[in-house]
Design an enzyme around this catalytic site. Structure first.
Site, mmCIF file in Angstrom:
data_model
loop_
_atom_site.group_PDB
_atom_site.id
_atom_site.type_symbol
_atom_site.label_atom_id
_atom_site.label_comp_id
_atom_site.label_asym_id
_atom_site.label_seq_id
_atom_site.Cartn_x
_atom_site.Cartn_y
_atom_site.Cartn_z
ATOM 1 N N HIS A 51 0.830 -1.220 0.000
ATOM 2 C CA HIS A 51 0.000 0.000 0.000
ATOM 3 C C HIS A 51 0.865 1.271 0.000
ATOM 4 O O HIS A 51 0.433 2.313 0.488
ATOM 5 C CB HIS A 51 -0.964 0.040 1.202
ATOM 6 C CG HIS A 51 -1.685 -1.245 1.429
ATOM 7 N ND1 HIS A 51 -2.887 -1.551 0.847
ATOM 8 C CD2 HIS A 51 -1.340 -2.346 2.161
ATOM 9 C CE1 HIS A 51 -3.278 -2.760 1.212
ATOM 10 N NE2 HIS A 51 -2.342 -3.276 2.007
ATOM 11 N N SER B 103 13.643 22.712 -15.325
ATOM 12 C CA SER B 103 12.416 23.457 -15.560
ATOM 13 C C SER B 103 12.793 24.843 -16.055
ATOM 14 O O SER B 103 13.784 25.425 -15.594
ATOM 15 C CB SER B 103 11.633 23.554 -14.248
ATOM 16 O OG SER B 103 10.803 24.686 -14.269
ATOM 17 N N LYS C 272 14.808 22.652 -10.174
ATOM 18 C CA LYS C 272 14.221 21.365 -10.552
ATOM 19 C C LYS C 272 15.160 20.459 -11.342
ATOM 20 O O LYS C 272 15.924 20.917 -12.173
ATOM 21 C CB LYS C 272 12.956 21.589 -11.420
ATOM 22 C CG LYS C 272 11.775 22.171 -10.696
ATOM 23 C CD LYS C 272 11.211 21.271 -9.618
ATOM 24 C CE LYS C 272 10.500 20.055 -10.165
ATOM 25 N NZ LYS C 272 9.262 20.393 -10.841
ATOM 26 N N LYS D 131 -0.630 -2.280 -39.732
ATOM 27 C CA LYS D 131 0.816 -1.997 -39.727
ATOM 28 C C LYS D 131 1.235 -0.867 -38.812
ATOM 29 O O LYS D 131 2.182 -1.006 -38.033
ATOM 30 C CB LYS D 131 1.303 -1.752 -41.151
ATOM 31 C CG LYS D 131 1.273 -3.025 -41.951
ATOM 32 C CD LYS D 131 1.426 -2.829 -43.407
ATOM 33 C CE LYS D 131 0.839 -4.008 -44.139
ATOM 34 N NZ LYS D 131 -0.636 -4.151 -43.990
ATOM 35 N N GLU E 272 9.588 9.160 -16.763
ATOM 36 C CA GLU E 272 8.210 9.643 -16.942
ATOM 37 C C GLU E 272 7.690 9.360 -18.347
ATOM 38 O O GLU E 272 6.541 8.979 -18.539
ATOM 39 C CB GLU E 272 8.136 11.156 -16.681
ATOM 40 C CG GLU E 272 8.145 11.494 -15.204
ATOM 41 C CD GLU E 272 8.149 13.001 -14.949
ATOM 42 O OE1 GLU E 272 7.387 13.441 -14.112
ATOM 43 O OE2 GLU E 272 8.923 13.717 -15.612
HETATM 44 N N1 ARG Z 1 -1.512 -3.275 -48.834
HETATM 45 C C1 ARG Z 1 -2.326 -4.402 -48.572
HETATM 46 C C2 ARG Z 1 -2.341 -4.708 -47.068
HETATM 47 O O1 ARG Z 1 -1.517 -4.261 -46.385
HETATM 48 C C3 ARG Z 1 -1.812 -5.597 -49.308
HETATM 49 C C4 ARG Z 1 -2.842 -6.620 -49.588
HETATM 50 C C5 ARG Z 1 -3.818 -6.084 -50.571
HETATM 51 N N2 ARG Z 1 -4.771 -7.081 -50.963
HETATM 52 C C6 ARG Z 1 -5.905 -6.761 -51.568
HETATM 53 N N3 ARG Z 1 -6.692 -7.770 -51.869
HETATM 54 N N4 ARG Z 1 -6.285 -5.544 -51.802
HETATM 55 O O2 ARG Z 1 -3.200 -5.392 -46.577
#
Ligand code: ARG
Length: 488
Positions: free
Chosen positions: A174, A295, A301, A343, A308
């Protein structure tokens, strides 16, 4: 005009000059210019370029092996791809948004260089199995880099722990002083968290190490492909088992982001402790100036910005996990364009984790504990009260009665402004006549920590041994990684 930006609708020409070469055959008009931009991923997926080339070379060689490509065609393709790889590394490759993604940019450049043979590379595959392969190759490599960094951080923590196997500090529950522990023991708790994180990343790597090539768009391909061959060329353990699943699921990326989130959560806990400990109120440790900033208004500071920021960046990594889970939720089989959104969160988690691990690996060896302050803090809060109760139990009292007696002695200590270990024998005997002079061995901080000498305990000799075995565990896996033969 469906997707056009309304404001620009009247003034902007909304069509591209030519339909996309890779799939434009059935289209009567070029794609809306906004749609080109909206659907393109090349600005971020060009990061997969080297894996894309690696995958394409393996695919071409496999096609040659099964007789779909001639030797000359395969050589032209693989040499062309290698040259493109060089250009990309040198930074002189021209990426085009019109060509949508990394795959079509590279394929287009290949056909530019080697002519019509370049168009044969896409035989028996689709961008769907291509991208699934690229991400797995990329992530596998990143996991190896992250795990090397993680091991380095663990070794720094273990080193610091062994240097402080007998440095006493208060242990907290705690966030209130609970019982004395050693600083080394506290640090080895950090190491255990990271050890499990390492295991999670390895598990994730094992599960992702299967090759989707051959799944093609979704249903496989009628060409006489050899999926084992392409898998082994890319050092995957085996081909994936189901073509629909191969092109659609991104659970390997989700699993990585989940492991990354847990790891970041651990780093945030370590960061939080450093932030507390470096505060004037705790003053347990010092961080060198190079990890702190000042600071602009308060000249006195020294802010622990690096820990952080690690604490703060945990939020984005957890956010990336939620983004991927939500991306995949309720997606019907098989590939959907939604998956292109996998991605950026994945890349961001990898980048953030890498920077945070590096920051910690740099910072940990510089942590300088203020031993006297830690010791005094452990001593000032009756942290050996449980030891006194345990001592009384050994003298034959029931634990609840012992608890009551010790509570009274603590109240007395508070009133007098002294610790239990500073009381005289007769002062202590007022509360329990069974107490004898041996009590002082357990009331001292040293006695308290040394008595916890079981596996996983805080006794200095146990901590020193635990640090040793933790070190050899990490070193062992580094050695076995170097000597391991490539999986296939
Ligand atoms: N740039 C696309 C992705 O990252 C690649 C695959 C595209 N496939 C498609 N059927 N349009 O998913």
């Amino acid at each position: 005009m469906l997707m056009s930006d309304r404001k620009e609708k009247s003034s902007e020409s909304t069509v591209t000059k030519t339909p996309n070469q890779a799939w434009g055959g059935r289209f009567n008009e070029p794609v809306d210019e906004f749609v080109v931009r909206f659907t393109a991923s090349v600005l971020f997926d060009q990061r997969l370029a080297h894996e894309d080339i690696q995958g394409s070379i393996a695919h071409a060689e496999m096609l040659q092996h099964v007789g779909v490509l001639s030797k000359t065609e395969c050589e032209a393709i693989t040499n062309g791809l290698a040259q493109i790889g060089q250009e990309i590394s040198n930074g002189c490759f021209k990426w085009s948004e019109q060509l949508e993604d990394v795959h079509m940019n590279i394929e287009d450049a290949l056909t530019d260089r080697i002519g019509a043979t370049g168009k044969k590379l896409h035989t028996g595959r689709s961008r769907n199995d291509q991208v699934a392969t690229d991400i797995r190759l990329w992530l596998r490599n990143q996991i190896d880099i992250l795990n090397a960094l993680l091991s380095q951080l663990q070794l720094e923590i273990i080193d610091l722990a062994s240097r402080h196997s007998d440095t006493i500090m208060p242990g907290f529950t705690h966030l209130q002083t609970a019982q004395p522990v050693t600083f080394g023991h506290h640090l080895l708790a950090w190491n255990e968290m990271l050890e499990r994180d390492h295991g999670r990343l390895i598990d994730c790597r094992v599960r992702l190490n299967q090759c989707p090539l051959g799944a093609a768009a979704l249903a496989g391909t009628p060409y006489p492909i050899d999926r084992h061959l392409s898998a082994s060329k890319l050092t995957f353990d085996r081909p994936t088992a189901n073509s629909l699943d191969s092109v659609s699921d991104r659970d390997f990326a989700i699993e990585f982001c989940a492991s990354a989130s847990i790891l970041m959560t651990h780093l945030s806990r370590m960061a939080e402790e450093l932030i507390l400990w470096t505060s004037a109120q705790f003053n347990f440790v010092q961080l060198p100036d190079r990890f702190c900033t000042g600071s602009s208004i308060m000249p006195q500071k020294k802010n622990p910005d690096v820990p952080e920021l690690v604490r703060g960046k945990t939020g984005r990594v957890t956010g990336n996990l939620i983004a991927l889970l939500t991306l995949m939720k309720a997606q019907p089989l098989a590939y959907n364009k939604d998956n292109q959104e996998d991605k950026e969160p994945l890349f961001d988690s990898v980048d953030t984790l890498r920077d945070c691990l590096r920051a910690f690996a740099d910072m940990v060896p510089t942590i300088a504990p203020n031993k006297e302050v830690m010791y005094a803090a452990a001593k000032s809060s009756f942290s050996t009260a449980t030891d006194l109760a345990d001592y009384l139990v050994r003298k034959g009292l029931a634990f609840r009665d012992a608890h009551e007696i010790v509570g009274k002695s603590v109240a007395y200590g508070i009133e007098k402004g002294i610790d239990l270990s500073d009381m005289s024998l007769s002062e202590l005997q007022q509360f329990a006549p069974q107490i004898d002079s041996e009590v002082f061995a357990v009331l001292t901080l040293e006695g308290s920590v040394s008595s916890r000498d079981h596996i996983g305990g805080t006794a200095p000799k146990i901590v020193a041994a635990a640090a040793k075995s933790a070190r050899s565990r990490v070193e062992q896996r580094q050695i076995s990684k170097v000597t391991a033969s490539p999986a296939c």
